[in-house]
Design an enzyme around this catalytic site. Structure first.
Site, PDB file in Angstrom:
ATOM      1  N   GLY A 159      29.716  40.518  41.802  1.00  0.00           N
ATOM      2  CA  GLY A 159      29.135  41.851  41.693  1.00  0.00           C
ATOM      3  C   GLY A 159      29.995  42.900  42.378  1.00  0.00           C
ATOM      4  O   GLY A 159      31.011  42.587  43.000  1.00  0.00           O
ATOM      5  N   GLY A 180      30.770  46.509  44.854  1.00  0.00           N
ATOM      6  CA  GLY A 180      30.394  47.160  46.103  1.00  0.00           C
ATOM      7  C   GLY A 180      30.595  46.317  47.343  1.00  0.00           C
ATOM      8  O   GLY A 180      31.151  45.221  47.320  1.00  0.00           O
ATOM      9  N   CYS A 206      32.502  35.003  44.338  1.00  0.00           N
ATOM     10  CA  CYS A 206      32.964  36.369  44.635  1.00  0.00           C
ATOM     11  C   CYS A 206      32.002  37.094  45.584  1.00  0.00           C
ATOM     12  O   CYS A 206      31.953  36.781  46.763  1.00  0.00           O
ATOM     13  CB  CYS A 206      33.192  37.130  43.338  1.00  0.00           C
ATOM     14  N   LEU A 207      31.229  38.073  45.109  1.00  0.00           N
ATOM     15  CA  LEU A 207      30.264  38.740  45.985  1.00  0.00           C
ATOM     16  C   LEU A 207      29.251  37.738  46.511  1.00  0.00           C
ATOM     17  O   LEU A 207      28.802  37.840  47.658  1.00  0.00           O
ATOM     18  CB  LEU A 207      29.571  39.883  45.233  1.00  0.00           C
ATOM     19  N   ASN A 252      39.024  39.242  41.479  1.00  0.00           N
ATOM     20  CA  ASN A 252      38.599  40.632  41.378  1.00  0.00           C
ATOM     21  C   ASN A 252      37.699  40.945  42.555  1.00  0.00           C
ATOM     22  O   ASN A 252      36.492  40.781  42.492  1.00  0.00           O
ATOM     23  CB  ASN A 252      37.851  40.879  40.058  1.00  0.00           C
ATOM     24  N   HIS A 282      37.204  33.573  40.430  1.00  0.00           N
ATOM     25  CA  HIS A 282      36.346  33.411  39.254  1.00  0.00           C
ATOM     26  C   HIS A 282      36.724  32.178  38.439  1.00  0.00           C
ATOM     27  O   HIS A 282      37.559  32.251  37.535  1.00  0.00           O
ATOM     28  CB  HIS A 282      36.440  34.664  38.378  1.00  0.00           C
ATOM     29  N   GLU A 340      35.067  30.809  36.188  1.00  0.00           N
ATOM     30  CA  GLU A 340      34.622  30.935  34.793  1.00  0.00           C
ATOM     31  C   GLU A 340      35.620  31.684  33.931  1.00  0.00           C
ATOM     32  O   GLU A 340      35.569  31.617  32.700  1.00  0.00           O
ATOM     33  CB  GLU A 340      33.262  31.638  34.738  1.00  0.00           C
TER      34      GLU A 340
END
Length: 370
Positions: A230, A232, A258-259, A300, A344, A346
């Site tokens: 996600g 932010g 990730c997030l 990312n 990631h 995926e």
């Protein structure tokens, strides 16, 4: 040339630096966001629709963008999530058998403002040296002072909670309801391909909003829990962090990407920090410290977890390191079925080096069930 008289455009960075280009198509416009760059040679459609990029102006380092068009099946969410696009050469024509529209048509549907003919090598070099920062792209090239004033009101990414902007509003199901396994997924910006990877491993998934509690998620009676990627800053996500704490304290199987990785770290008392310019690309080298093998990964993120705190946390083992800067790329809890990665698996942008992580998740589920 499709458009003979395209509007002049500029990129104004928050430190006052200006780069020039031209508007894509016949549009006039202005867009604000944190400027960042992705080094991937392909995958622009997936990038533009990735919820993790919400609120960001994307600079693509590949010289040609749009040359292979778009396909409606190659999206990571239901709409474009970036704030604006900055590129060198924008291709209005495309050549790919599998494409169903041009990138221009795709972006127009989302009313996304884009600029091209930018010296992206110089811009990326500047961001790399000076760090990610807020910026504005605009055709209002004669109103620089006005743009500066507007740019000052754009909130910084650090401290910014964005998961609520991209998360589902209501729970929904994904996959075959007769599947062997059930997974409760916390959506703080989930990508469609994550759901595909869970479902193809014989799982039925219930996806919950960003502020769902553990009690709400356990009502599905899942075999495992997942916390998504996600946008932010992770630290304002107090509800997600508390949910992760409850999942962990109840000895449930948990996987984060990730997030979600950062949320799991925060649930264990490990802080996060904003990186100089982040990791965004599809060829980032990671070392698996458990197997000793290297992995080429898609990444990312603009935040990372504190390595020193992770190393000194007796409940945590660092499992993966990013080989470019030695930042933490993966952790697991020593006495729990809990693990996460900062990249990631995926995405599989050619190499499938990290695909095993989904299998690892279901191996943990199977072990607990048996």
């Amino acid at each position: 040339m499709k458009y003979q008289t395209r509007k002049k455009a500029l990129i104004l960075l928050s430190d006052g630096t200006i780069f020039y280009g031209k508007a894509v198509g016949d549009k006039e416009g202005t867009a604000f966001g944190e400027v960042c760059f992705n080094t991937g040679m392909t995958g622009y459609q997936e990038i533009f629709t990735d919820p993790s990029y919400f609120g960001q102006l994307m600079v693509t380092t590949n010289a040609h963008i749009g040359n292979y068009g778009t396909n409606e099946n190659e999206v990571e969410s239901d709409s474009v999530k970036i704030s604006g696009l900055i590129c060198k050469n924008f291709s209005y024509n495309y050549s790919r058998v599998g494409a169903d529209s041009s990138l221009e048509e795709f972006l127009n549907k989302s009313n996304l403002f884009a600029i091209s003919d930018v010296d992206t090598r110089a811009l990326v070099s500047y961001i790399r040296d000076n760090g990610a920062m807020n910026a504005v792209i605009s055709t209002d090239v004669d109103n620089i002072e006005g743009l500066k004033e507007q740019l000052e009101n754009v909130p910084n990414m650090q401290g910014l909670e964005l998961a609520s902007k991209v998360s589902t509003k209501e729970p929904y199901f994904y996959g075959d309801e007769n599947a062997t396994y059930k997974v409760s997924a916390l959506d703080i910006g989930i990508k469609k391909n994550i759901l595909r990877n869970l479902a193809k491993r014989d799982a039925y998934i219930k996806v919950y909003p960003y502020n769902a509690t553990f009690d709400e998620m356990k009502d599905f009676n899942p075999d495992g829990y997942f916390i998504s990627n996600g946008p932010g800053d992770p630290e304002p996500l107090k509800e997600a962090i508390n949910t992760a704490k409850d999942i962990i304290s109840n000895n449930e199987t948990l996987f984060g990407i990730c997030l979600g990785h950062q949320v799991i770290a925060l649930a264990n008392g490990i802080s996060t920090y904003k990186m100089h310019n982040g990791h965004r690309g599809i060829n980032h080298p990671v070392k698996n410290l458990i197997t000793g093998k290297g992995e080429i990964t898609s990444q990312n993120h603009g935040f990372a977890i504190n390595r020193e705190e992770a190393e000194s946390n007796s409940a945590i083992e660092i499992t993966h390191l990013h080989l470019n800067d030695n930042t933490v790329a993966g952790i697991r809890m020593k006495d729990k079925s809990v693990f996460s990665v900062q990249y990631h698996p995926e995405a599989s942008p050619g190499p499938h080096d990290a695909d095993y992580l989904f299998d690892q998740f279901f191996d943990l589920i199977k072990t607990k069930l048996n």
